[in-house]
Design a protein around this motif. Structure first.
Motif, PDB file in Angstrom:
ATOM      1  N   ASP A 158       0.801  -1.221   0.000  1.00 27.17           N
ATOM      2  CA  ASP A 158       0.000   0.000   0.000  1.00 27.17           C
ATOM      3  C   ASP A 158       0.835   1.272   0.000  1.00 27.17           C
ATOM      4  N   ASP A 159       2.160   1.137   0.073  1.00 26.29           N
ATOM      5  CA  ASP A 159       3.037   2.302   0.134  1.00 26.29           C
ATOM      6  C   ASP A 159       4.057   2.256  -0.997  1.00 26.29           C
ATOM      7  N   PRO A 160       4.543   3.415  -1.437  1.00 31.13           N
ATOM      8  CA  PRO A 160       5.604   3.436  -2.457  1.00 31.13           C
ATOM      9  C   PRO A 160       6.866   2.753  -1.942  1.00 31.13           C
ATOM     10  N   GLU A 161       7.590   2.113  -2.845  1.00 31.97           N
ATOM     11  CA  GLU A 161       8.836   1.426  -2.503  1.00 31.97           C
ATOM     12  C   GLU A 161       9.994   2.085  -3.253  1.00 31.97           C
ATOM     13  N   SER A 162      11.060   2.382  -2.518  1.00 34.68           N
ATOM     14  CA  SER A 162      12.217   3.033  -3.127  1.00 34.68           C
ATOM     15  C   SER A 162      13.497   2.415  -2.572  1.00 34.68           C
TER      16      SER A 162
END
Length: 353
Positions: free
Chosen positions: A205-209
């Protein structure tokens, strides 16, 4: 003694007797004392009503379990309450960790949540025993079993980015499509340049970097690394798929495993494998030998990867030359494979002497 004196003495005795009786009755049953006793607080009591256990922090070797103990207090104040947790290995029966938490005085006549934690090795399963003490005496106890502690994901390896499964885990027509595909960019008499595409989906559910992808080509017969390249990934938004491309230049006429390794902060967080059949075999991921093959030049510019229409926004690193290539017209693995065959023959001959 005259009559009047006797009557006076008798009257005094009666009065003294009455007063004594009243005094004794008051001492035995004092109305004020009785009223005070009825209005006093009942004895205090503490009961253990519930216990919850969850994973807190996880490292490579240790799992810290958060334990919440629910205590119900009723009646008068209760002093010197202590909660103790013991973690017992379900396989060895040994106590791996003990935690003690001082609760102190309870007087609210309500439920109190006592939070604590137990750090255990990240392996096996554990029985968590919880003991409640009052003034040093055990009054309540319970236990819960926790399994699969070894399967908890360490924080450094926690990511929702996965190599895409085209079959969705339920089969279907795309079930056999790999998450790593390649196309042949160019060839020479000795070498082939491959564009290797990997499909990575953010399932969270969250951006991955802060991720990078390493792609390695290993010759199937010798497991020698022919070439490798690393691609820095841009942020992958929730539910999106990235398709970074890495270029590898390898000796032609051999079959290769294409290994994709996903890294975060110097730690491997996921891996996947596919194959590139450039030689005489028909190598598959589950095979270690191959028979038959294909001619590289016949497939120049073609593709054996699943094409989803994405242009792959991530730039690839410059591909390095093969490790043992030469300019004499011999394929890069010729010397290595020949040497390996000679050594294997010598070892086999010695074994049967």
């Amino acid at each position: 003694m005259n009559r009047e004196s006797l009557l006076a003495v008798a009257t005094l005795v009666v009065v003294l007797g009455a007063l004594t009786t009243l005094a004794l009755a008051g001492a035995v049953s004092d109305p004020a004392a009785s009223e005070t006793a009825s209005d006093g607080e009942p004895a205090g009591h503490v009961s253990l009503t519930e216990l919850t256990i969850s994973a807190d922090s996880v490292t490579g070797g240790t799992a810290t379990l958060a334990v919440d103990t629910y205590l119900d207090h009723r009646g008068g104040p209760v002093e010197n309450v202590t909660v103790v947790h013991r973690a017992i290995d379900t396989e060895s029966g040994l106590v791996e960790a003990t935690t003690e938490r001082e609760v102190g005085r309870l007087e609210e006549e309500s439920e109190r949540v006592v939070s604590s934690s137990v750090a255990v090795p990240r392996e096996s399963g554990y029985e968590i025993e919880t003991l409640v003490y009052r003034d040093g005496n055990r009054t309540e106890s319970t236990s819960h079993t926790v399994e699969g502690v070894g399967s908890l994901t360490p924080a450094y390896a926690d990511t929702d980015v996965e190599f895409h499964r085209f079959g969705g885990g339920s089969g279907g027509s795309l079930a056999d499509v790999p998450a790593i595909g390649y196309s042949i960019e160019s060839t020479t008499d000795e070498r082939a340049t491959l564009a290797v595409d990997s499909y990575l989906t953010n399932t969270g559910d969250d951006p991955e970097s802060d991720l990078e992808l390493e792609v390695v080509a290993r010759q199937s017969g010798s497991n020698v690394v022919a070439d490798a390249a690393t691609v820095d990934l841009s942020t992958i938004e929730p539910g999106k798929t990235a398709s970074p491309t890495a270029e590898l230049t390898v000796p032609a006429e051999y079959d290769y495993y294409l290994d994709a390794v996903l890294w975060r902060d110097g730690t491997i967080v996921s891996t996947d494998r596919s194959v590139a059949n450039l030689g005489p075999g028909s190598l598959s991921v589950n095979e270690t030998t191959a028979s038959g093959g294909l001619e590289v030049s016949d497939f120049a510019g073609g593709s054996t990867a699943a094409d989803d229409g994405s242009d792959g926004s991530d730039a690839s690193d410059d591909a390095a030359d093969g490790e043992d290539g030469s300019g004499d017209g011999t394929p890069g693995f010729g010397i290595a494979v020949t040497a390996a065959a000679v050594l294997a023959t010598i070892a086999l001959a010695r074994r049967f002497q």
